[in-house]
Design an enzyme around this catalytic site. Structure first.
Site, mmCIF file in Angstrom:
data_model
loop_
_atom_site.group_PDB
_atom_site.id
_atom_site.type_symbol
_atom_site.label_atom_id
_atom_site.label_comp_id
_atom_site.label_asym_id
_atom_site.label_seq_id
_atom_site.Cartn_x
_atom_site.Cartn_y
_atom_site.Cartn_z
ATOM 1 N N SER A 1 0.842 -1.197 0.000
ATOM 2 C CA SER A 1 0.000 0.000 0.000
ATOM 3 C C SER A 1 0.872 1.238 0.000
ATOM 4 O O SER A 1 1.996 1.227 0.509
ATOM 5 C CB SER A 1 -0.892 0.015 1.243
ATOM 6 N N TYR B 1 -1.383 -0.838 10.500
ATOM 7 C CA TYR B 1 -1.519 -1.283 9.113
ATOM 8 C C TYR B 1 -0.352 -0.776 8.266
ATOM 9 O O TYR B 1 0.280 -1.547 7.538
ATOM 10 C CB TYR B 1 -2.844 -0.787 8.545
#
Length: 273
Positions: A149, A162
């Site tokens: 990401s 995350y």
């Protein structure tokens, strides 16, 4: 003399995709099936796997097999590792796509939830990559795409772990990709921004206030990722606006980033399958 990296095949052959029933994983599965690849699809939901497999097989005439597995567990990883080690029907492309985020700060989280995030986002990626590489390097061809990401390039989600897990995936993939080049095997990390998937709904993240221009389509992300793979890139960041964001995250002063980041939970993510 080091081997010249082989071009990833787009014809018949086997690809294994984790988190394959929705979002980016499903987009990879659709693209591979349209290219004539046979598929092994991995996800937790056996019924959705069966439905997805039947649709792709009927539409594209490819063989599609399924492995219902929870990759946050040792048992789930082990069954997929056995398939990745198969030399009779070798996996030519592995896509490590499954992952999760948590809709809460680390300050309000639990050890069990954080451990599950790490097992799925980090541990499973490491295990499956390691399981497939011996056969790939032995035959001198193959590709691994690890889905990370844009969030992994900086601490842009205060309190969330995350982005830390995705930083590991990005660094790990770049490092391993450099080591496998001489064997003709490519390892690339895909770092999308905000993609329309089920990821945020499953994590309980409210995205209703996000502007439309930030969204990417999963099919476009996959198309750009495969173009970058063919070019031999180690890192793929789809779309110019997220390329610009990554440049800023890599080069802006840390103090400035902390000032402007705020709580951007939910602004960057992908699908968990």
């Amino acid at each position: 003399m080091p081997a010249v990296p082989a071009q990833p095949q787009t014809g018949p052959g086997w690809a294994l995709v984790t988190g394959a029933t929705a979002g980016i994983g499903a987009a990879f599965a659709r693209r591979f099936a349209a290219d004539g690849r046979h598929l092994v699809l991995v996800a937790r939901d056996a019924r959705r796997l069966t439905d997805t497999a039947a649709e792709l097989s009927e539409r594209h005439g490819v063989s599609v097999r399924t492995i219902p597995a929870d990759l946050s567990t040792d048992a789930g990883c082990e069954v997929v590792e056995r398939r990745l080690a198969d030399v009779v029907e070798p996996i030519e492309v592995l896509v490590n796509n499954a992952g999760i985020s948590l809709a809460r700060s680390f300050l309000k989280s639990t050890v069990d939830d954080e451990a599950r995030l790490l097992r799925l986002n980090v541990h499973a990626v490491m295990r499956l990559t390691q399981a497939v590489l011996p056969a790939m390097t032995e035959r001198g061809s193959g590709a691994v795409i690890n889905v990370s990401s844009v969030a992994g390039f900086g601490a842009v989600m205060p309190g969330s772990t995350y982005s830390a897990s995705k930083a590991w995936v990005t660094n790990f993939s770049e490092s391993v990709g450099q080591a496998t080049r001489r064997f003709g095997v490519r390892v690339m990390v895909l770092c999308p921004g905000y993609v329309r998937t089920e990821f945020h709904q499953r994590a309980g993240i409210n995205t209703s206030k996000m502007p439309d221009w930030l969204w990417l389509s999963a099919d476009d992300v996959v198309a750009e990722a495969l173009r970058d793979l063919r070019k031999g890139k180690l890192v793929s960041v789809p779309d110019w606006k997220y390329k610009a964001a990554v440049f800023g995250l890599r080069h802006a002063p840390r103090g400035l980033l902390r000032t402007v980041a705020g709580d951007t939970r939910g602004r960057i993510g992908r699908d968990e399958r």
